[in-house]
Design an enzyme around this catalytic site. Structure first.
Site, PDB file in Angstrom:
ATOM      1  N   ASP A  34       0.864  -1.193   0.000  1.00 34.48           N
ATOM      2  CA  ASP A  34       0.000   0.000   0.000  1.00 34.48           C
ATOM      3  C   ASP A  34       0.896   1.236   0.000  1.00 34.48           C
ATOM      4  OD1 ASP A  34      -2.423   1.573   0.234  1.00 34.48           O
ATOM      5  OD2 ASP A  34      -1.892   1.909   2.332  1.00 34.48           O
ATOM      6  N   GLY A  67      -2.868   9.548  -3.509  1.00 33.59           N
ATOM      7  CA  GLY A  67      -4.167   9.886  -4.096  1.00 33.59           C
ATOM      8  C   GLY A  67      -4.286  11.232  -4.775  1.00 33.59           C
ATOM      9  N   CYS A  97      -4.206  -1.282  -2.216  1.00 32.48           N
ATOM     10  CA  CYS A  97      -4.356   0.164  -2.378  1.00 32.48           C
ATOM     11  C   CYS A  97      -5.240   0.374  -3.613  1.00 32.48           C
ATOM     12  CB  CYS A  97      -2.975   0.779  -2.595  1.00 32.48           C
ATOM     13  SG  CYS A  97      -2.982   2.539  -2.950  1.00 32.48           S
ATOM     14  N   CYS A 207     -11.050   3.264  -0.263  1.00 31.03           N
ATOM     15  CA  CYS A 207      -9.623   3.485   0.019  1.00 31.03           C
ATOM     16  C   CYS A 207      -9.307   2.645   1.239  1.00 31.03           C
ATOM     17  CB  CYS A 207      -9.375   4.963   0.305  1.00 31.03           C
ATOM     18  SG  CYS A 207      -7.734   5.318   0.982  1.00 31.03           S
ATOM     19  N   THR A 208      -8.187   1.941   1.214  1.00 35.31           N
ATOM     20  CA  THR A 208      -7.911   0.992   2.298  1.00 35.31           C
ATOM     21  C   THR A 208      -7.525   1.683   3.618  1.00 35.31           C
ATOM     22  OG1 THR A 208      -5.647   0.744   1.462  1.00 35.31           O
ATOM     23  CG2 THR A 208      -7.277  -0.884   0.741  1.00 35.31           C
TER      24      THR A 208
HETATM   25  N1  DGL Z   1      -4.776   3.164   0.717  1.00 35.30           N
HETATM   26  C1  DGL Z   1      -4.757   3.888  -0.527  1.00 35.30           C
HETATM   27  C2  DGL Z   1      -6.012   3.549  -1.351  1.00 35.30           C
HETATM   28  O1  DGL Z   1      -6.640   2.544  -1.103  1.00 35.30           O
HETATM   29  C3  DGL Z   1      -4.542   5.336  -0.214  1.00 35.30           C
HETATM   30  C4  DGL Z   1      -4.075   6.125  -1.353  1.00 35.30           C
HETATM   31  C5  DGL Z   1      -3.260   7.341  -0.991  1.00 35.30           C
HETATM   32  O2  DGL Z   1      -2.100   7.159  -0.613  1.00 35.30           O
HETATM   33  O3  DGL Z   1      -3.763   8.449  -1.176  1.00 35.30           O
HETATM   34  O4  DGL Z   1      -6.357   4.223  -2.285  1.00 35.30           O
END
Ligand code: DGL
Length: 280
Positions: A34, A67, A97, A207-208
């Site tokens: 991620d 993101g 992610c 989003c995770t």
């Molecule tokens: N955990 C990521 C997702 O599922 C976060 C993305 C980010 O870093 O903005 O999209």
């Protein structure tokens, strides 16, 4: 058997040959990647469904959030992280992610055709099945919600139910600081979610990182059901490993890695892993 793929780097940084180790027996790691700590929400689902596996969790917290970055940047960061991960013996790679999956999963599958690569996508399918003709709020990063992969996913279910996409760019940095369920997160979310009060049937956590902010989210939306794609992703990993005869009889293990050297990040990873997630 260990299969080695040798590829030549064409970057100005290095002209060395790099080594990729793909394990085709059950002893390899299930690598979970991620942009930061959010993928731990998927890791927890995986560990619950397959406790005997050896996991390698790699978070790119030094570069999070992904993101709000351009697709080119997200692709380059994801490719670099995966290249690093594959210096270890890995039997399957989980892109935990939504943002990295939306932008990079197809290219990764082309680069590593022998490696099972499982991405995560926002849980629109379960939402459409459970709330036909309803209105579903899809929370996600700007990059995920704007990606052509997500638009294509939404188009598949749009005749069954209605979706409204709600970018929440501020939430990932808050979760990275352990503030997902803080007063600050609640106030930020309240402002964003206020216009939808009383109108939605459910919320998709696209989003995770967001499963680590469910108390804040719920408090803003009158306890609406929250749908998390991590459960389906873990089930899909199990299906693929079972089919290939790659499940590990045990014992299980977990190896942490992060691009950030801040010791607080590792403490946060362990804290998040030990905290129970909401069950649907
Ligand atoms: N955990 C990521 C997702 O599922 C976060 C993305 C980010 O870093 O903005 O999209």
């Amino acid at each position: 058997m260990i299969r080695r793929q040798r590829r030549h780097l064409h970057s100005s940084i290095s002209t060395l040959t790099d080594l990729v180790i793909i394990m085709t027996n059950n002893q390899g790691y299930i690598a979970v990647f991620d942009s930061g700590v959010g993928g731990i929400s998927v890791l927890k689902r995986l560990m619950k469904q397959m406790p005997n596996e050896r996991y390698l969790y790699y978070g790119d917290s030094a570069n999070a959030p992904y993101g709000d970055r351009s697709e080119e940047e997200i692709l380059a960061l994801t490719q670099a992280a995966v290249k690093h991960i594959l210096t270890r013996p890995v039997k399957a790679l989980v892109i935990a992610c939504n943002t990295a999956t939306a932008v990079a999963v197809e290219q990764l599958r082309q680069t590593y055709p022998d490696l099972p690569i499982i991405g995560i996508e926002p849980a629109l399918k379960p939402a459409a099945e459970s709330y036909p003709a309803g209105l579903i709020g899809v929370l996600g990063t700007t990059a995920t919600l704007g990606s052509s992969r997500f638009q294509a996913l939404m188009a598949r279910y749009i005749d069954r139910t209605n979706f409204v996409t709600i970018p929440v760019p501020e939430l990932v940095p808050m979760v990275e600081q352990g503030l997902g369920n803080s007063r600050k997160a609640y106030k930020m979310l309240k402002k964003i979610l206020q216009p939808y009060e009383g109108k939605l049937d459910a919320i998709v956590l696209g989003c995770t990182h967001y499963p680590f902010a469910t108390a804040s989210i719920r408090a803003c939306v009158n306890n609406l059901p929250l749908l998390d794609g991590g459960i389906g992703t873990a089930a899909q990993v199990k299906r693929i490993l079972t089919k290939r005869g790659l499940l590990n009889p045990g014992p299980g293990a977990l190896l942490w890695e992060n691009s950030s050297s801040d010791p607080k990040i590792m403490e946060l990873c362990k804290f998040l892993l030990s905290n129970p997630l909401e069950e649907p």
